[in-house]
Write an enzyme that holds these catalytic residues in place. Structure first.
Site, PDB file in Angstrom:
ATOM      1  N   ASP A  29      22.756 -17.840   9.057  1.00 26.00           N
ATOM      2  CA  ASP A  29      21.513 -17.865   8.280  1.00 26.00           C
ATOM      3  C   ASP A  29      21.298 -16.459   7.725  1.00 26.00           C
ATOM      4  O   ASP A  29      20.597 -15.639   8.298  1.00 26.00           O
ATOM      5  CB  ASP A  29      20.348 -18.290   9.165  1.00 26.00           C
ATOM      6  CG  ASP A  29      19.086 -18.549   8.354  1.00 26.00           C
ATOM      7  OD1 ASP A  29      19.132 -18.390   7.112  1.00 26.00           O
ATOM      8  OD2 ASP A  29      18.063 -18.911   8.957  1.00 26.00           O
ATOM      9  N   ALA A  30      21.965 -16.192   6.592  1.00 21.79           N
ATOM     10  CA  ALA A  30      22.028 -14.840   6.032  1.00 21.79           C
ATOM     11  C   ALA A  30      21.277 -14.711   4.713  1.00 21.79           C
ATOM     12  O   ALA A  30      20.905 -13.611   4.305  1.00 21.79           O
ATOM     13  CB  ALA A  30      23.480 -14.436   5.815  1.00 21.79           C
ATOM     14  N   LYS A  31      21.089 -15.844   4.018  1.00 23.77           N
ATOM     15  CA  LYS A  31      20.381 -15.884   2.737  1.00 23.77           C
ATOM     16  C   LYS A  31      20.919 -14.841   1.759  1.00 23.77           C
ATOM     17  O   LYS A  31      20.168 -14.112   1.124  1.00 23.77           O
ATOM     18  CB  LYS A  31      18.878 -15.721   2.950  1.00 23.77           C
ATOM     19  CG  LYS A  31      18.288 -16.804   3.862  1.00 23.77           C
ATOM     20  CD  LYS A  31      16.814 -16.609   4.105  1.00 23.77           C
ATOM     21  CE  LYS A  31      16.257 -17.698   5.010  1.00 23.77           C
ATOM     22  NZ  LYS A  31      16.714 -17.576   6.420  1.00 23.77           N
ATOM     23  N   ARG A  32      22.238 -14.803   1.647  1.00 28.65           N
ATOM     24  CA  ARG A  32      22.880 -13.868   0.732  1.00 28.65           C
ATOM     25  C   ARG A  32      22.828 -14.403  -0.694  1.00 28.65           C
ATOM     26  O   ARG A  32      22.540 -15.575  -0.921  1.00 28.65           O
ATOM     27  CB  ARG A  32      24.332 -13.619   1.157  1.00 28.65           C
ATOM     28  CG  ARG A  32      24.494 -12.957   2.522  1.00 28.65           C
ATOM     29  CD  ARG A  32      23.831 -11.567   2.561  1.00 28.65           C
ATOM     30  NE  ARG A  32      24.223 -10.814   3.737  1.00 28.65           N
ATOM     31  CZ  ARG A  32      23.471 -10.599   4.793  1.00 28.65           C
ATOM     32  NH1 ARG A  32      22.268 -11.098   4.841  1.00 28.65           N
ATOM     33  NH2 ARG A  32      23.912  -9.872   5.811  1.00 28.65           N
TER      34      ARG A  32
END
Length: 277
Positions: free
Chosen positions: A94-97
């Site tokens: 869950d990095a939302k890159r």
């Protein structure tokens, strides 16, 4: 892991539970803080107590990055532990890159080559070239932010296009289907927006949806299932705080397992009602 394999795990475990490993050093039991790696020690016990009820784990990168190199080491050990002991479980970064293409290519390398995640959450704001590098990996997934569960979602995600009448999140869903397939593209849809899931299913009937917001954030599992389930379940419903912090005492892992089992039992009923098991 492809879509059919993920569905088979859902059927086998009678669960579509994703446990969020949002491990806060300030919230873990005191006795673990004396260990050489408190974060990994906590995660390991949580994983062992919840694995039979879960089909996915989702570490939120912020909790690990905030601790510098030691936190990232704990994250890598956590992913390696799941992959070695529970290889059937889907692991999400869950990095939302989301950045320009060459930068996204490096992010993809970090999560898929170096750390062996199965999926990574990606922000769509910068468009196709910021997302496509993640999709060049066989059997890996992009989970695109579509409609999030936070209050600020209304700032941008519901803005309407004057010509088409589509809200921004609907445009994201429609446009991004040209970037990937049901085998490498999922969407984040918050459980607190469960009433929108029926509309979303009209746009993306066959894609998997990652649904955070059940449990501590107040989302309804029953509403999510009623409006969002498809012929292959198509849901990974995440619970973080409600499971991993079910207790702050020495029995934290036992209580986490009990909390996960409680959710799994609810999911089993919903899967039976849908004729999927």
């Amino acid at each position: 892991m492809n879509q059919q394999q993920l569905f088979e795990q859902i059927q086998k475990k009678r669960s579509f539970l994703c446990v969020g490993l949002d491990t806060d050093i300030q919230k873990i039991p005191q006795h673990l803080k004396d260990t050489s790696d408190p974060i990994f020690s906590f995660n390991k016990e949580i994983i062992d107590s919840t694995a039979e009820f879960s089909v996915a784990y989702k570490p939120n990168l912020a909790f690990y990055e905030s601790l510098g190199s030691k936190g990232m080491e704990s994250l890598e050990k956590t992913v390696m532990y799941v992959k070695s002991k529970y290889p059937e479980i889907f692991v999400i970064a869950d990095a939302k890159r989301g950045d320009i293409g060459n930068t996204s290519n490096l992010y993809a390398r970090a999560f898929f080559d170096h750390q062996d995640f199965d999926a990574v959450t990606v922000a769509p704001y910068m468009g196709e070239d910021s997302v496509k590098p993640f999709m060049t990996y066989l059997d890996k997934w992009v989970i695109l932010l579509a409609l999030t569960s936070n209050k600020g979602a209304y700032d941008f995600q519901f803005i309407e296009d004057k010509e088409s009448g589509d809200k921004l999140f609907e445009t994201v869903l429609k446009t991004s289907q040209n970037w990937g397939t049901t085998e490498n593209l999922m969407y984040v849809v918050g459980a607190t927006k469960a009433e929108k899931l029926k509309e979303i299913r009209e746009i993306v009937p066959d894609h998997f949806l990652l649904v955070p917001g059940v449990g501590a954030q107040g989302g309804s599992l029953q509403e999510v299932a009623k409006n969002g389930m498809n012929s292959k379940c198509g849901l990974l419903v995440n619970s973080s705080r409600g499971i991993i912090y079910a207790s702050s005492e020495a029995d934290f892992a036992e209580k986490a397992g009990a909390a996960a089992e409680e959710v799994q039992k609810e999911m089993e009923v919903l899967l039976q009602e849908a004729g999927l098991i």
